[in-house]
Write a protein that holds these residues in place. Structure first.
Motif, PDB file in Angstrom:
ATOM      1  N   ARG A 562       0.944  -1.719   0.142  1.00 31.47           N
ATOM      2  CA  ARG A 562       0.083  -0.258   0.047  1.00 31.47           C
ATOM      3  C   ARG A 562       0.838   1.337  -0.305  1.00 31.47           C
ATOM      4  NH1 ARG A 562      -5.579  -0.999   0.774  1.00 31.47           N
ATOM      5  NH2 ARG A 562      -5.747  -2.947   1.620  1.00 31.47           N
ATOM      6  N   VAL A 563       0.436   2.389  -0.778  1.00 30.36           N
ATOM      7  CA  VAL A 563       1.099   3.513  -0.544  1.00 30.36           C
ATOM      8  C   VAL A 563      -0.289   4.251  -0.874  1.00 30.36           C
ATOM      9  CG1 VAL A 563       1.947   5.199  -2.172  1.00 30.36           C
ATOM     10  CG2 VAL A 563       3.024   2.392  -2.640  1.00 30.36           C
ATOM     11  N   ASN A 564      -0.070   5.073   0.353  1.00 31.29           N
ATOM     12  CA  ASN A 564      -0.671   6.800   0.558  1.00 31.29           C
ATOM     13  C   ASN A 564      -2.073   5.519   0.916  1.00 31.29           C
ATOM     14  OD1 ASN A 564       0.960   8.577  -0.337  1.00 31.29           O
ATOM     15  ND2 ASN A 564       0.559   8.368  -2.234  1.00 31.29           N
ATOM     16  N   GLY A 565      -1.854   4.572   1.250  1.00 30.88           N
ATOM     17  CA  GLY A 565      -3.068   3.693   2.102  1.00 30.88           C
ATOM     18  C   GLY A 565      -3.716   2.589   0.851  1.00 30.88           C
ATOM     19  N   ARG A 566      -3.306   2.946  -0.911  1.00 33.04           N
ATOM     20  CA  ARG A 566      -3.815   2.370  -1.720  1.00 33.04           C
ATOM     21  C   ARG A 566      -2.702   1.366  -2.374  1.00 33.04           C
ATOM     22  NH1 ARG A 566      -7.442   5.968  -3.311  1.00 33.04           N
ATOM     23  NH2 ARG A 566      -8.824   4.802  -5.503  1.00 33.04           N
ATOM     24  N   GLN A 567      -3.602   0.232  -2.510  1.00 34.19           N
ATOM     25  CA  GLN A 567      -2.373  -1.103  -3.400  1.00 34.19           C
ATOM     26  C   GLN A 567      -1.823  -0.272  -4.325  1.00 34.19           C
ATOM     27  OE1 GLN A 567      -4.848  -4.877  -3.532  1.00 34.19           O
ATOM     28  NE2 GLN A 567      -4.003  -5.472  -2.080  1.00 34.19           N
ATOM     29  N   VAL A 568      -0.689  -1.068  -4.529  1.00 30.98           N
ATOM     30  CA  VAL A 568      -0.059  -1.080  -5.278  1.00 30.98           C
ATOM     31  C   VAL A 568       0.897  -2.214  -5.831  1.00 30.98           C
ATOM     32  CG1 VAL A 568      -0.169   1.630  -5.732  1.00 30.98           C
ATOM     33  CG2 VAL A 568       1.927   0.320  -4.758  1.00 30.98           C
ATOM     34  N   VAL A 569       1.536  -2.493  -7.225  1.00 30.06           N
ATOM     35  CA  VAL A 569       2.514  -3.774  -7.181  1.00 30.06           C
ATOM     36  C   VAL A 569       4.092  -2.929  -7.133  1.00 30.06           C
ATOM     37  CG1 VAL A 569       4.053  -5.191  -8.687  1.00 30.06           C
ATOM     38  CG2 VAL A 569       0.819  -4.651  -9.243  1.00 30.06           C
ATOM     39  N   ALA A 570       4.449  -3.538  -5.726  1.00 33.65           N
ATOM     40  CA  ALA A 570       5.982  -2.509  -6.471  1.00 33.65           C
ATOM     41  C   ALA A 570       7.291  -3.831  -6.704  1.00 33.65           C
ATOM     42  CB  ALA A 570       6.100  -2.267  -4.942  1.00 33.65           C
ATOM     43  N   MET A 571       8.276  -2.822  -7.198  1.00 30.21           N
ATOM     44  CA  MET A 571       8.659  -3.833  -7.787  1.00 30.21           C
ATOM     45  C   MET A 571      10.148  -3.429  -7.621  1.00 30.21           C
ATOM     46  SD  MET A 571       7.342  -5.420 -11.396  1.00 30.21           S
ATOM     47  CE  MET A 571       8.505  -6.758 -11.687  1.00 30.21           C
ATOM     48  N   SER A 572      11.239  -4.722  -7.136  1.00 30.36           N
ATOM     49  CA  SER A 572      13.180  -3.315  -7.466  1.00 30.36           C
ATOM     50  C   SER A 572      13.731  -4.780  -7.658  1.00 30.36           C
ATOM     51  CB  SER A 572      13.088  -2.979  -5.959  1.00 30.36           C
ATOM     52  OG  SER A 572      14.343  -2.214  -6.179  1.00 30.36           O
ATOM     53  N   TYR A 573      14.663  -4.451  -8.640  1.00 26.38           N
ATOM     54  CA  TYR A 573      15.232  -5.219  -9.107  1.00 26.38           C
ATOM     55  C   TYR A 573      16.936  -4.981  -8.052  1.00 26.38           C
ATOM     56  CZ  TYR A 573      14.240  -6.529 -13.911  1.00 26.38           C
ATOM     57  OH  TYR A 573      13.774  -6.895 -14.306  1.00 26.38           O
ATOM     58  N   ASP A 574      17.379  -6.245  -7.840  1.00 30.83           N
ATOM     59  CA  ASP A 574      18.469  -6.349  -6.210  1.00 30.83           C
ATOM     60  C   ASP A 574      20.259  -6.406  -6.988  1.00 30.83           C
ATOM     61  OD1 ASP A 574      20.669  -6.112  -4.070  1.00 30.83           O
ATOM     62  OD2 ASP A 574      18.343  -8.165  -3.330  1.00 30.83           O
ATOM     63  N   TYR A 575      20.282  -5.103  -6.522  1.00 30.21           N
ATOM     64  CA  TYR A 575      21.709  -4.618  -7.535  1.00 30.21           C
ATOM     65  C   TYR A 575      22.583  -5.576  -6.606  1.00 30.21           C
ATOM     66  CZ  TYR A 575      25.357  -2.643 -10.444  1.00 30.21           C
ATOM     67  OH  TYR A 575      26.383  -2.647 -11.689  1.00 30.21           O
ATOM     68  N   MET A 576      23.129  -6.389  -5.734  1.00 31.09           N
ATOM     69  CA  MET A 576      23.537  -7.061  -5.203  1.00 31.09           C
ATOM     70  C   MET A 576      23.140  -8.641  -5.762  1.00 31.09           C
ATOM     71  SD  MET A 576      22.981  -5.882  -0.971  1.00 31.09           S
ATOM     72  CE  MET A 576      21.724  -6.760  -1.055  1.00 31.09           C
ATOM     73  N   VAL A 577      22.676  -8.736  -5.966  1.00 29.00           N
ATOM     74  CA  VAL A 577      22.432 -10.258  -6.832  1.00 29.00           C
ATOM     75  C   VAL A 577      22.331  -9.846  -8.271  1.00 29.00           C
ATOM     76  CG1 VAL A 577      20.888 -12.027  -7.425  1.00 29.00           C
ATOM     77  CG2 VAL A 577      19.940 -10.978  -5.566  1.00 29.00           C
ATOM     78  N   LEU A 578      23.309 -10.865  -8.588  1.00 35.46           N
ATOM     79  CA  LEU A 578      23.817 -10.690 -10.054  1.00 35.46           C
ATOM     80  C   LEU A 578      24.362  -9.053 -10.782  1.00 35.46           C
ATOM     81  CD1 LEU A 578      22.729 -14.124 -10.978  1.00 35.46           C
ATOM     82  CD2 LEU A 578      24.792 -13.661  -9.701  1.00 35.46           C
ATOM     83  N   ALA A 579      23.740  -8.153 -10.279  1.00 32.12           N
ATOM     84  CA  ALA A 579      24.132  -7.161 -10.286  1.00 32.12           C
ATOM     85  C   ALA A 579      22.768  -6.327 -11.455  1.00 32.12           C
ATOM     86  CB  ALA A 579      24.847  -6.830 -11.996  1.00 32.12           C
ATOM     87  N   GLY A 580      22.050  -6.859 -10.734  1.00 36.19           N
ATOM     88  CA  GLY A 580      20.110  -6.540 -11.031  1.00 36.19           C
ATOM     89  C   GLY A 580      19.972  -6.932 -12.727  1.00 36.19           C
ATOM     90  N   THR A 581      20.336  -7.690 -13.327  1.00 33.35           N
ATOM     91  CA  THR A 581      20.332  -8.566 -13.993  1.00 33.35           C
ATOM     92  C   THR A 581      19.255  -9.020 -14.144  1.00 33.35           C
ATOM     93  OG1 THR A 581      21.966 -10.651 -14.050  1.00 33.35           O
ATOM     94  CG2 THR A 581      22.309  -8.580 -15.217  1.00 33.35           C
TER      95      THR A 581
END
Length: 989
Positions: A562-581
């Protein structure tokens, strides 16, 4: 002659094969290794694997290749609209109504709605809110929306049993029909079950099916006894009314519940052949299956008949498994037996336990019962237990002719003992228990010292006797447990969900950066992660332990929060894992999340740091990987939901493509964004570069790639939250500055430059301005703002840049912003202070004609509320573009007292319009004086007050009153609800 493919089994397959043979048609039977008793009645057979062969649409259609027609029998695919469509696509004639009718009548909820629409009585029902519905009606029946045959039906008399009944019905419906939808209906009892047989819209008669155990019919009688002529006629009329409403073709049945006082209610409509069609055949003398086949072949059958006598059908079913050593069906006058069984038949309960249908016919009811008793007495079956004795007892029941649907279930059982709680397979008999497995779940039944009647491998029906000598089947319950105890399996799961990597995190923090999970945690509350246990597809080259340790979540943290109380899909590449590939597993996760965003209409926030495609994944059989769906699915979200991209650190190749697909790009000062990273550039022979040289923000901000530049990850998250807020509706609390300062925002000196952003910030709610792309297309300001808590888009000319003239970049920037606002229903206000479009040879080298008209086209095609305020200059085509093409186009067009209008810049207009007069003056000083006088006159003529007097604008207003005009724009009507996209997509440029 045509060839008929029979996509069913058992006695109904035999019945259809015989009818086709009588017509001289060729026949093909569908069989499996464990169920082929009907094959001997066909010209040839097609064998499919055991299991769900009869339910596999594609496999059945493929098996029918070369045939002309397909008969689905009943059950299985008989009411499956997708199957009917696939048959048509394959050039096969489906023996039954068209798919549209199957969809309507096969969905019991829609069928109920249809009945109510055409005036046929229905019981109260509900598709959700079951607890509230139960409280209103006291007792309910939970039913599967699809299918039939009594599967997925539960009577609930106590609220405490409701949830379990709903779950059990869902499971049964999913297993039997591939659809777990259920609904609830008020319980009408006592009631008779009466059904009306149709051929097309013609009524052939009725029958009573009230004798049933656990909603499975046992005995059917035609015609239905004890119906007054008026009630019978009303039932027939109701059935015909429903048939006419859907222009029904083929065989079908409409079923009703009839109360003792003669009231009746629609129960369901079955668009197929019924198990009990035989009794109608006996009293009409018609071959209904033959008629059904002729109709499918577009031959009109002869339905003329004279009703004769009474008919009764007894369903002989299996009560255990076994190989039949004796099977002698009854014969003689008025006796017919439909069956697929014979001596040697391996009786199992993996399918419907129906073994045979004993059908008797007589002129009167007394003879009918005697003949039925005689037929059951003659029926000899050994090798498996049946219900013949129970059926014989039913015939002797004093209420046989006035039975209601609950009669059989109310009878005491003589064969007391432990019974199966579900239909399934016996997988163990040991230690005083019988274990029945169903749907991959094992049910343990305690039988103690009782004599066990089943063996491992037997398939048993729900309610089947497992052992004699105990009163009931008692399923083992879990004992008392410590809720804080962590079992080994849970401990393993918890350990895998510990994603901490202290050394990698320390390096990240030392570089002044946050981890992917820290950014997600800052962005969202109530975050639920999808695919956290995924690891890189590299098991061929690395150990499982290493992959678990070094590639958690396959380098992509993804989920819903939830962002501002409303649902969202949140995604983040993790650069600590294989340079976020981008790897195989995280591509699959993206597909999953993008589909979820599409289906649930959820905004997406994507942290795109990473290096694009990952060549190191080995666990796959792909070659080019150009068939991956992620980029297509994400691009399809454009215009449907807001898309927010964040670039922090290095962002190259596929990661940059996803970033650039977003509606807004937020970048930190250390971001480097490029379609190709250094390795790709070097591989293309284009030179050697450090990552920071490829696309730093000092390139990507002024060229328009980046919408908002921020200092670090924390500010990026804050801006992402703020951006999303504009698409999440109004906020209740707001404040604004003293609007009187706007009276002095535009200098009295009409040629003095000023910063239009002071106007924007003073006009909007305090702290509500989010400017996009401020360093690109600097002649126009584009910003998301709020007025009285309500979000809107704002465009404004900036006279401090080229005097407010609109160049190609400014036009592109403004046009793209207008389309963004329109796509998500944000009203727009335009603040105009422009001398027009940028002109001249240099301007034309930037494709001015195309770029500047883009702003005009975008504005003219808005359908959100649009308002226009002339702060000062409003000249020529530039002003018209700021007004969506015309001063008549906006919902309001007003000016401040400093406003001035004209078809072009007044100095230029005077020079063009009065060139002869000015050239005739020889004295330069006099010529200059004349020119200035003409310009002054033109200014006076184009003053806002004069323009308003000609009603070319709506009003000249006190600048302090501007917010009131904007508020009127925002409150002039509700925004139409959207179910999909308004625009195909939001232009990335």
């Amino acid at each position: 002659m045509p060839t008929l493919f029979v996509a069913n089994r058992g006695e109904i397959a035999v019945r259809v094969l015989r009818a086709a043979a009588d017509l001289g048609w060729g026949t093909v039977a569908l069989v499996t290794d464990s169920d082929d008793a009907h094959a001997r009645f066909a010209d040839r057979a097609v064998r499919l694997p055991d299991g769900r062969a009869y339910l596999d649409v594609d496999a059945v259609v493929a098996a029918a290749a070369g045939c002309d027609l397909v008969h689905p029998g009943y059950g299985f695919l008989a009411e499956n609209a997708r199957f009917a469509r696939r048959c048509a696509e394959a050039g096969l004639t489906f023996v039954g109504p068209p798919p549209e009718v199957l969809e309507l009548l096969g969905d019991k909820r829609r069928a109920r709605e249809l009945a109510a629409e055409v005036g046929v009585p229905v019981l109260a029902g509900a598709g959700d809110g079951f607890e509230e519905f139960f409280r209103a009606h006291g007792a309910v029946v939970v039913k599967a929306a699809a299918g039939g045959g009594g599967k997925g039906v539960r009577v609930v008399r106590h609220l405490a049993d409701l949830d379990a009944a709903v779950q059990r019905c869902r499971a049964e419906a999913l297993a039997a029909f591939g659809d777990d939808a259920v609904y609830a209906e008020e319980l009408l009892e006592p009631a008779r079950h009466v059904e009306v047989q149709l051929v097309g819209t013609t009524v052939l008669g009725d029958r009573d099916c009230s004798l049933q155990a656990r909603h499975q019919k046992l005995v059917e009688v035609a015609p239905a006894p004890h119906l007054s002529p008026g009630l019978r006629s009303a039932l027939h009329d109701a059935a015909a009314t429903i048939a006419r409403a859907v222009r029904y073709t083929g065989l079908g049945t409409v079923e009703f519940l009839v109360a003792p006082d003669g009231r009746f209610a629609f129960l369901e409509a079955n668009p197929r052949l019924q198990v009990e069609h035989t009794v109608t055949e006996q009293v009409t003398g018609l071959d209904l299956v033959r008629a059904q086949l002729l109709l499918a072949a577009e031959v009109e059958p002869d339905l003329a008949h004279t009703p004769r006598g009474w008919a009764l059908q007894l369903r002989v079913g299996l009560a255990s498994t076994g190989r039949l050593t004796t099977f002698t069906p009854p014969t003689g006058p008025g006796v017919r037996v439909d069956t697929h069984a014979s001596v040697g038949y391996r009786a199992g309960l993996g399918f419907d336990p129906l073994l045979a249908k004993v059908v008797v016919h007589a002129d009167d009811r007394d003879t009918l019962l005697k003949r039925a008793r005689r037929a059951l007495d003659e029926f000899a079956v050994e090798g498996a237990r049946t219900n013949i004795a129970f059926l014989r007892d039913l015939l002797d029941h004093p209420d046989f002719w006035r039975a209601h649907t609950g009669l059989v279930d109310s009878l005491p059982r003589e064969d007391t003992g432990a019974r199966a709680p579900v239909q399934g397979t016996v997988v163990a008999v040991e230690d005083g228990t019988v274990v029945v497995e169903a749907m991959k779940m094992q049910h343990v039944v305690r039988v103690g010292d009782a004599r066990v009647l089943v063996s491992v491998g037997d398939t048993v029906a729900e309610g089947a006797l497992l052992a004699e000598g105990v009163d009931v089947a008692v399923e083992e319950k879990a004992g008392e447990v410590d809720p804080d105890e962590v079992r080994p399996d849970l401990a393993e799961v918890l350990a895998r969900h510990d994603f901490a990597r202290p050394e990698a995190e320390a390096r990240r923090h030392a570089a002044g950066r946050r981890t992917a999970r820290e950014n997600i945690a800052d962005l969202c509350t109530d975050f639920v992660e999808y695919g956290g246990l995924a690891i890189a597809a590299q098991r061929r080259r690395r150990s499982l332990d290493e992959l678990v340790e070094r590639t958690p979540a396959d380098g992509l943290v993804a989920g819903v929060g939830r962002v501002n109380g409303r649902q969202v899909v949140a995604m983040s590449y993790d650069y600590m894992v294989l340079a976020g590939t981008q790897g195989i597993r995280n591509h699959a996760k993206k597909d999953r999340m993008f589909a979820l965003a599409r289906d649930q209409r959820l905004p997406v926030v994507l942290f795109a740091e990473g290096g694009g495609g990952r060549p190191g994944d080995t666990d796959h059989g792909g070659v080019s990987w150009l068939d991956c769906q992620a980029f297509h699915l994400f691009a399809k979200l454009s215009g449907l939901v807001p898309l927010v991209g964040v670039a922090s650190g290095r962002c190259f190749a596929g990661n940059a493509v996803l970033l650039g697909t977003c509606d807004v790009v937020i970048a930190t000062r250390d971001a480097t964004i490029g379609m190709g990273g250094p390795a790709m550039i070097e591989g293309g022979g284009l030179g050697v570069f450090r990552p920071e040289e490829v696309g730093p923000v000092d390139v990507q901000v002024p060229n328009g790639v980046v919408d908002v530049l921020v200092s670090d990850d924390a500010e990026a998250v804050a801006v992402a939250k703020k951006y999303l807020s504009y698409f999440q509706g109004p906020v209740p609390a707001w404040e604004c500055g003293d609007q009187r300062v706007l009276r002095h925002a535009v200098p009295e000196n009409r040629v003095r430059a000023y910063d239009v952003r002071t106007v924007v910030h003073a006009l909007a709610d305090t702290g509500s301005v989010l400017e996009l792309r401020p360093a690109f297309g600097r002649g126009i300001v584009t910003a998301l703002v709020r007025v009285e808590g309500r979000p809107l888009g704002l465009i404004a000319n900036d006279p401090a840049w080229l005097g407010g003239a609109i160049d190609s970049d400014s036009a592109d920037k403004g046009a793209r912003f207008l389309r963004l606002c329109d796509a998500f229903d944000l009203p727009v206000v335009s603040l105009c202070d422009t001398p027009g479009f940028m002109v001249g040879p240099d301007a034309e080298r930037t494709a001015t004609v195309r770029h500047l008209t883009r702003l005009l086209v975008a504005g003219a095609n808005l359908d959100v509320p649009f308002g226009f305020v002339a702060l000062r200059k409003a000249y020529g085509l530039g002003a018209q573009a700021m007004a969506a093409g015309s001063l008549r186009a906006p919902r309001f067009a007003v000016a401040w007292p400093s406003g001035e209008f004209g078809p072009m810049g007044l100095e230029g207009a005077v020079r063009l319009g009065y060139r002869r007069e000015l050239d005739a003056i020889d004295d330069p000083a006099q010529r200059r004086e004349a020119f200035e006088a003409m310009v002054a006159a033109a200014y006076e003529h184009g003053k806002a007050l004069n323009v308003a007097s000609a009603f070319e604008i709506d009003d000249v207003i006190d600048p302090a009153d501007t917010r009131r005009w904007i508020s009127s724009l925002l409150t002039c009507g509700p925004v139409p609800a959207r179910t999909g996209k308004k625009r195909p997509f939001v232009d990335t440029w």
